[in-house]
Design a protein around this motif. Sequence first.
Motif, PDB file in Angstrom:
ATOM      1  N   ALA A  32      -4.867  10.286  -2.787  1.00  9.34           N
ATOM      2  CA  ALA A  32      -4.253   9.311  -1.871  1.00  9.34           C
ATOM      3  C   ALA A  32      -5.045   9.218  -0.568  1.00  9.34           C
ATOM      4  N   ILE A  39       0.838  -1.206   0.000  1.00 15.10           N
ATOM      5  CA  ILE A  39       0.000   0.000   0.000  1.00 15.10           C
ATOM      6  C   ILE A  39       0.873   1.257   0.000  1.00 15.10           C
ATOM      7  N   CYS A  87      -0.050   0.208  -9.969  1.00 18.74           N
ATOM      8  CA  CYS A  87       0.084   0.785  -8.622  1.00 18.74           C
ATOM      9  C   CYS A  87      -1.253   0.884  -7.895  1.00 18.74           C
ATOM     10  N   VAL A  88      -2.310   1.205  -8.631  1.00 19.59           N
ATOM     11  CA  VAL A  88      -3.622   1.252  -7.995  1.00 19.59           C
ATOM     12  C   VAL A  88      -4.013  -0.161  -7.555  1.00 19.59           C
ATOM     13  N   TYR A 128     -11.226   3.930  -2.605  1.00 22.64           N
ATOM     14  CA  TYR A 128      -9.855   4.448  -2.579  1.00 22.64           C
ATOM     15  C   TYR A 128      -9.696   5.394  -3.763  1.00 22.64           C
ATOM     16  N   ALA A 170      -1.956  -2.410  -6.728  1.00 25.63           N
ATOM     17  CA  ALA A 170      -1.107  -2.770  -5.588  1.00 25.63           C
ATOM     18  C   ALA A 170      -1.694  -2.207  -4.292  1.00 25.63           C
ATOM     19  N   VAL A 171      -2.239  -0.995  -4.347  1.00 26.31           N
ATOM     20  CA  VAL A 171      -2.864  -0.431  -3.149  1.00 26.31           C
ATOM     21  C   VAL A 171      -4.135  -1.231  -2.814  1.00 26.31           C
ATOM     22  N   VAL A 172      -4.976  -1.447  -3.832  1.00 29.67           N
ATOM     23  CA  VAL A 172      -6.228  -2.176  -3.603  1.00 29.67           C
ATOM     24  C   VAL A 172      -5.932  -3.607  -3.134  1.00 29.67           C
ATOM     25  N   GLY A 229      -3.303  -4.563  -1.575  1.00 33.01           N
ATOM     26  CA  GLY A 229      -2.765  -4.471  -0.217  1.00 33.01           C
ATOM     27  C   GLY A 229      -3.885  -4.342   0.801  1.00 33.01           C
ATOM     28  N   ILE A 230      -4.843  -3.471   0.497  1.00 38.22           N
ATOM     29  CA  ILE A 230      -5.975  -3.282   1.410  1.00 38.22           C
ATOM     30  C   ILE A 230      -6.794  -4.578   1.491  1.00 38.22           C
ATOM     31  N   ALA A 288       3.182   1.611  -3.256  1.00 35.43           N
ATOM     32  CA  ALA A 288       2.430   1.981  -4.454  1.00 35.43           C
ATOM     33  C   ALA A 288       1.974   3.435  -4.371  1.00 35.43           C
ATOM     34  N   THR A 289       1.645   3.889  -3.174  1.00 37.22           N
ATOM     35  CA  THR A 289       1.300   5.301  -2.993  1.00 37.22           C
ATOM     36  C   THR A 289       2.504   6.171  -3.361  1.00 37.22           C
ATOM     37  N   ALA A 335       4.977   5.353  -5.379  1.00 35.40           N
ATOM     38  CA  ALA A 335       5.237   5.244  -6.816  1.00 35.40           C
ATOM     39  C   ALA A 335       4.251   6.105  -7.607  1.00 35.40           C
TER      40      ALA A 335
END
Lengths: 457, 575
Positions: B568, A307, B533-534, B563, B536-538, B540-541, A310-311, A313
């Motif tokens: 951010a 998380i 990257c989006v 998100y 990767a955030v999703v 991760g959550i 990636a933020t 990046a």
Amino acid sequence: MMKRKGEDEPWALEPEAMAETVDLEGRWRDLDRLLLRPGYIVGPGFEPGIELRDMIKDDCRVLVIGAGGLGCELLKDLALTGFGNIEVIDMDTIDVSNLNRQFLFRMRDVGQPKAKIAAERVMERVKGVNVVPHYCRIEDKDPFFFRGFQIIVLGLDSLEARSYINAVVCGFLEYESDGSPDLTTIKPMVDGGTEGFKGHARVIIPGLTPCFQCSMWLFPPQVTFPLCTLAETPRSPAHCIEYVHLIQWGQDRPGETFDADNTEHMKWIFEQAARRAEQYNINGVTYILTQGVVKNIIPAIASTNAIVAATCALETLKIATMCSKGMDVFMQYTGTDGVYMRTFQNEKDPNCVVCSPGVPVEVEPDITLKQFIDTILKDSRFENKISMPSVSLQGENLYMQAPPVLEEETRPNLEKALRTLMNGEGGILNINDRKLKGTLRVQVIFKDVDMDAGGCG
Amino acid sequence: MYYAENLRVIVHGAVCVNSGAFHVSGQEEVVVRLDVTESAPKKRCLVKEATPGVQAMAQRNKKYDRQLRIWGEQGQSALEKANICVLNAGPTGSETLKNLVLGGIGSFTVVDGSDIQASDLGNNFLIEWSSLGKRRASAVCSLLHEMNESVMPKFVDESPESIIESNPAFFRQFSLVIATQLSEFALAKLDLICRQYNAILLVARSYGFIGHVSISVEEHDVIEAKPDNRVEDLRFHKPWPELRRLVQEFDIDTKDPIVHKHIPFGILLIKILEDWKADHGGQMPSSLRELKAAITSRKRELDEDNYNEALKAAYLVTSPPSLKPEFLAVLKDRNVEIDAGSSDFWIMVAALKHFMENEGEGEPPLDGSVPDMHSFTDYYIRLQQVYQAKAEADAAAVEERVRNLLKQIGRDPDGISRTSIKHFCKNARNLRVYRYPSIADKYSSQVRTEFQKLLAAADNSNAAFYVLLLAVDRLAGTNKRYPGTVDAEFEEDLALLKAAAADVLSEIGCHGASIPEDLVGEMCRFGAAELHCVAAVVGGIAAQEAIKLLTGQFMPLSGPLIYNAITATATVLDV
């Protein structure tokens, strides 16, 4: 359907190399939606087009500091965001306990340098990206090395390393005579950090947004135990462990340097701590706790790193291309109670010793350069930061401690009036010192000068 | 234990150690090699050659050390027992799985029916260049297995939509189903299936700069909520007899200055409060300031740390921690009326409720932990023992009630272990029960006023993006493609999306609300892009939520999360 790019492009000369770097039609389809089309919420000066995509692939050099939990993620994320030239620096080797999150490493890699393996694995998987590893400490690199990158992304786990790199990068910053930062000297940094289910990401644009030093207070102070508690009135397992670690080791094993990675050493600490705990009727000393206390282990999981990295990046992409608005500078994430992910805009410290246009120093109008140097050496704000300062004014050396030739040449200035040297006005002096990581900017204010006319003249 | 189980999964038939991935249909079983032999030369999996269990366990504990410190052995073994399913192996599905595979999930099945295209090489790290044109399910599955060979990998080469349509019983085997990149319509069907088979459904979606994660399950109970700001339940305001007796043993006005500054602050607070009440006709101090003044009057030196700590903790006397509304809601829940079909959790809650109404005098069981207090070791340990003894006694009282209740409903009185009851009691103050509406209900019913307020707020675009996510799915349903996927149709799509968003707004009861033009424009610009990257955030959550749901620790999302990668930020909606 494979389609090669124009043969006339200079990098397409070697057929073998070309096979590696050539891009398939549609490979960047998803990214292209952002980079090739106009947007509705974008940064200033966003110019969509193929050139933008080529720019991040060919011309934009990004440095990733740290090839650990965040570093592995960052390399992957940047490579799959179209950044073509990445370098990574890390001084560590791979440990078994890294494998639950540092997904570029395998059991067979244990003991190998992280930077080297991480770079290899990302290049293997993402064709066309060039990742250059540096297996060393950041302090081993000349500050000039860091100048060579457009953006620096930090995946670090220590305050010291962050402070160091912050000082180096803010040291590149120069201010115009009106006190505004010289935009060509700004080097943006993006910083991430995690602990368990929590993390942060932030963007530091030196001179424009708070630097690491400005917001040091955001980091909680480290827990330390008073020595008398450890020695005389231990009450918790951690007290017993720290006593053996900090006091008893030196007494029982004089001359031996404690090494937290040495299993025998760690076992000894554990056994002695367990014995001490028993004496005091304290429960709960375990080997795992002993390791945690002695090594100050911070729990870490893959998902949080994903998380935060990636933020970082994404913000790197925004800084490089302006394809979207940048976030407010500090993002906080907590995943223990639902999901909390918010940003806030914290304040720059106008007197920051690292990034401000100058720390104000008020002096008598008739002071000599020598007296000025003595004044700043005594100033508590610079305590332990400078010992043998060299002083310059807008690129002109007023006094240099070294090399000897320059020292001799500038020595006569020491007895001259500072006001004369500064052309009769207050202003910014640059202080350099072996102890400093970057340049210290001091704003000289002469006491009889009208406040309105003070500052930068 | 875990390794022993795996070792038994030794197999007949084709063993493909290199690919590590197996199709689940047909008769093949699945081979698992232990990661502990990773450093040794690759070999076929043979029981005799496996590293002895003790050594394997040590290696496993080392590998997972940094997470064992968060969720403990209990949490880890829950993960290792889990069998999960992930639908679609794009970057969102792959990243979610990557995080779970690294953490040592027991086994997973990835379902995907697509061929690998060029765009997969631009957004998915779990696909190799050489896999172009091959099938996505097997490619991703094989690289995931290579990442952590302790995990049992499976794949199904079929589109999730078609499995949902044709083979709902397929989902029976899973404890958790993670559906990525599925539209509202497929999700509504899948949700009914998961509810039927008691599997938790976790939804994850990446769409341009926007992400969405939500949970759907009838009920999820949390014993170990592990809140960040743990309430110190110290009962200074109403000490029980044993604690009062201990306080009597101390002379806090001792002449000895060393002893004076080594009496734990808990003792000081209780004694000073007692003296205050004696002087004021049994009344409590009317304010924190009054109490602090009373403490300061007994303090002799500036450096008396125990008194400084007492001043800091004085608020615990005047405003003792109250029970949280979420906890009180659990006590009032309909399931507290237990019967033979009740779960262990609700039987323990029923026992807890009776305990609080009787011997607990309104308080849940004491958890027994005491913060560090500046003090002599011996004084502190004695205080600690009194707290622990009370916690033991409370837990024993709850246990007796549990046994009686079990008897009453005709179950084995020893059907719930003492360890479980103790664990329950230790965490009782922070119990949580989560219930989620079904997806079909959620999308068809009117939203709450909180959502409408959020939608109208100028500083938060996340509610608007929730509406736009629903709108793009509707539009794709009628148009057969997502808006903004074809450059030439962009302007037309923009108008269509705006109209679709207006339809959604009126359907969910937000009449008069509107979506800002620039957000509609951005949504169209995204053209259903799945950015790495989006994702990767999703991912991760989603992985964090999966871990919370599978371990039963921490507190999961209470509603759908949006998100927003532009700002951010993320917002948990109340819809």
